[in-house]
Design an enzyme around this catalytic site. Structure first.
Site, short mmCIF file in Angstrom:
data_model
loop_
_atom_site.label_atom_id
_atom_site.label_comp_id
_atom_site.label_asym_id
_atom_site.label_seq_id
_atom_site.Cartn_x
_atom_site.Cartn_y
_atom_site.Cartn_z
N HIS A 51 0.86 -1.19 0.00
CA HIS A 51 0.00 0.00 0.00
C HIS A 51 0.89 1.24 0.00
CE1 HIS A 51 -3.84 2.06 0.43
NE2 HIS A 51 -3.15 2.95 1.12
N ALA A 52 0.70 2.11 -1.00
CA ALA A 52 1.60 3.25 -1.20
C ALA A 52 1.65 4.16 0.02
CB ALA A 52 1.16 4.04 -2.42
N HIS A 112 0.35 11.82 -5.82
CA HIS A 112 -0.24 11.86 -4.47
C HIS A 112 0.87 11.73 -3.42
CE1 HIS A 112 -3.28 10.99 -1.31
NE2 HIS A 112 -2.32 10.24 -0.83
N GLU A 113 1.70 10.72 -3.57
CA GLU A 113 2.75 10.47 -2.57
C GLU A 113 3.79 11.58 -2.56
OE1 GLU A 113 2.20 8.38 -0.39
OE2 GLU A 113 0.61 7.25 -1.38
N HIS A 135 2.87 14.45 -0.46
CA HIS A 135 3.22 14.31 0.96
C HIS A 135 4.66 14.76 1.20
CE1 HIS A 135 -0.44 12.36 2.24
NE2 HIS A 135 -0.27 11.29 1.49
N HIS A 145 -6.45 0.51 5.80
CA HIS A 145 -6.47 1.50 6.88
C HIS A 145 -7.14 0.99 8.16
CE1 HIS A 145 -5.89 3.50 3.06
NE2 HIS A 145 -5.36 4.52 3.69
O1 X8Z Z 1 -4.21 5.30 1.14
C1 X8Z Z 1 -4.15 6.11 0.23
C2 X8Z Z 1 -2.81 6.62 -0.27
C3 X8Z Z 1 -1.77 6.59 0.78
S1 X8Z Z 1 -1.83 7.93 1.88
C4 X8Z Z 1 -2.32 5.75 -1.41
N1 X8Z Z 1 -5.30 6.50 -0.39
C5 X8Z Z 1 -6.62 6.02 0.01
C6 X8Z Z 1 -6.83 4.55 -0.34
O2 X8Z Z 1 -6.02 4.01 -1.11
O3 X8Z Z 1 -7.79 3.95 0.14
C7 X8Z Z 1 -5.38 7.47 -1.48
C8 X8Z Z 1 -6.82 7.47 -1.89
C9 X8Z Z 1 -7.59 6.88 -0.76
ZN ZN Z 2 -1.78 9.90 1.14
#
Ligand code: X8Z
Ligand code: ZN
Length: 401
Positions: free
Chosen positions: A136-137, A166-167, A170, A294
């Site tokens: 997960h990025a 996106h990254e 940050h 998450h």
């Molecule tokens: O978790 C993320 C980023 C890392 S901060 C890749 N995102 C959420 C997800 O993947 O669920 C970005 C969009 C929403």
């Molecule tokens: Zn992010």
């Protein structure tokens, strides 16, 4: 505690989330109506009954949070956007590192510093073959100074191209607030951190792609609907998911939902907000929230909902800043701030504030507005909203669930 980080009482924050959702909900419902109708055409009324929640496994994403993968299925033939970035990335045979260089190139075009040598040496761009990593990025700031890095298993896709921006958002934010005292090293609120790189990526327009040589010709404006539809299948489809994840956790944390009801409560919210249903009845022991990174990582999620809305607010202001007379000279979705040092200065000014001031002041520094507001997002998709209404009317598509 999770609701206490927004410079207002937690209950007011929950209301703010609901207020923003009400602003964008009509757009989501129109998209949902259109997509469900097309899926019913594809799979039949037995599988996708009109007026009922959409079975979640038909939306092209494990969590049904982004629907871009079913674009080819739902787009009418005349809504071809004129190019496919995934295809172009593959044709150019771009390596993960080269994809990141495009991202960095965007930020430096705004007058921001190139990334340090250590970023390139210490980041992880590719899925290692010899060990398991969390793919997960994510973006990291290891020493709170210059040792910024990303960790991401980059695939040659348009989706990952966007996630790279996106990254990097940050990392650029982290570098901008490093002179702040430790307590103020952070974004104005966590939605700002998540919105930064996405706001920049909204400038990855056909015109930008042509400027950097990734496509040969800018498709004519007639192709915009296809482009907006593809974008909305990601950005608009995500909204109720971004909202419900923490609604569920607030219920869990407060004890309003007991452990035996965790999964049921999850799907109740999925149905209520997203209008989707599990593909089959869930077994009693299932814990579907656990499939979302998450949840086990205990990372708050409201930030992504806020970011969906804030990124358009940022984009609109950056576009105004980048225009010679401060006025937008075309539709918002065609604007790219690539190469605008004025936009970059404005962005940097906000990022350098870190969390020194309450977030409305940081928002004001960038946009002149003190409230989070979805009107920029609504403007951005206005042509698509008209089109969706027309289509849904013409198709006689049933709305709601
Ligand atoms: O978790 C993320 C980023 C890392 S901060 C890749 N995102 C959420 C997800 O993947 O669920 C970005 C969009 C929403
Ligand atoms: Zn992010």
């Amino acid at each position: 505690m999770w609701g206490s980080n927004y410079d207002m009482p937690p209950a007011e924050f929950a209301d703010t989330m609901d207020r923003l959702w009400q602003q964008v909900r009509p757009l989501y419902v129109e998209l949902h109506t259109y997509v469900r109708h097309r899926l019913t055409e594809q799979y039949g009324e037995d599988v996708v009954p009109p007026g009922e929640p959409i079975p979640a496994h038909l939306l092209g994403n494990m969590w049904a949070q982004s629907w871009t993968n079913i674009f080819p299925l739902v787009a009418p033939e005349d809504a071809d956007p004129g190019y496919d970035l995934t295809e172009r990335i593959r044709e150019e045979d771009l390596s993960p590192e080269e994809m990141v260089e495009y991202g960095e190139g965007f930020f430096t075009s705004l007058g921001l510093d190139p990334l340090p040598e250590t970023f390139w040496a210490r980041s992880l761009f590719e899925k290692p073959a010899d060990r398991q990593v969390v793919c997960h990025a994510s973006a990291w700031d290891v020493d709170d100074q210059d040792d910024v890095r990303i960790k991401m298993c980059i695939e040659p896709t348009a989706e990952d191209f966007q996630t790279i921006h996106h990254e990097l958002g940050h990392n650029y934010y982290q570098r901008a607030y490093k002179e702040q005292p430790p307590l103020f090293r952070g974004s104005a609120n966590d939605g700002f951190h998540e919105a930064l790189g996405d706001a920049v990526a909204l400038s990855v327009t056909p015109q930008y792609l042509q400027q950097v040589g990734l496509i040969d010709e800018v498709p004519p404006p007639a192709k915009d609907i296809g482009l907006l539809l593809r974008s909305a299948l990601d950005k608009v489809a995500f909204l109720p998911f971004g909202l419900m994840v923490d609604k569920w956790r607030w219920q869990v944390f407060s004890g309003e939902v007991a452990p035996a009801e965790y999964n049921e409560a999850w799907w109740d919210l999925r149905e209520q907000y997203q209008g989707i249903a599990p593909p089959e009845e869930r077994p009693e022991k299932a814990f579907d929230p656990g499939a979302k990174y998450h949840i086990p990582a205990n990372t708050p999620y409201s930030r992504y909902f806020l970011a969906r809305i804030l990124q358009f607010q940022f984009h609109r202001s950056l576009c105004e800043e980048a225009s010679p007379d401060g006025q937008l000279d075309g539709p918002l979705h065609r604007c790219s701030v690539y190469g605008s040092e004025r936009a970059g200065d404005r962005l940097y000014e906000m990022m350098a504030m870190g969390k020194e001031r309450p977030w409305p002041e940081a928002l004001e520094a960038l946009t002149g507005e003190r409230e989070m507001d979805a009107s920029a997002m609504i403007d951005y998709y206005a042509p698509l909203m008209d089109w969706l209404r027309e289509q849904n009317d013409r198709l006689g598509a049933e709305s709601g669930w």
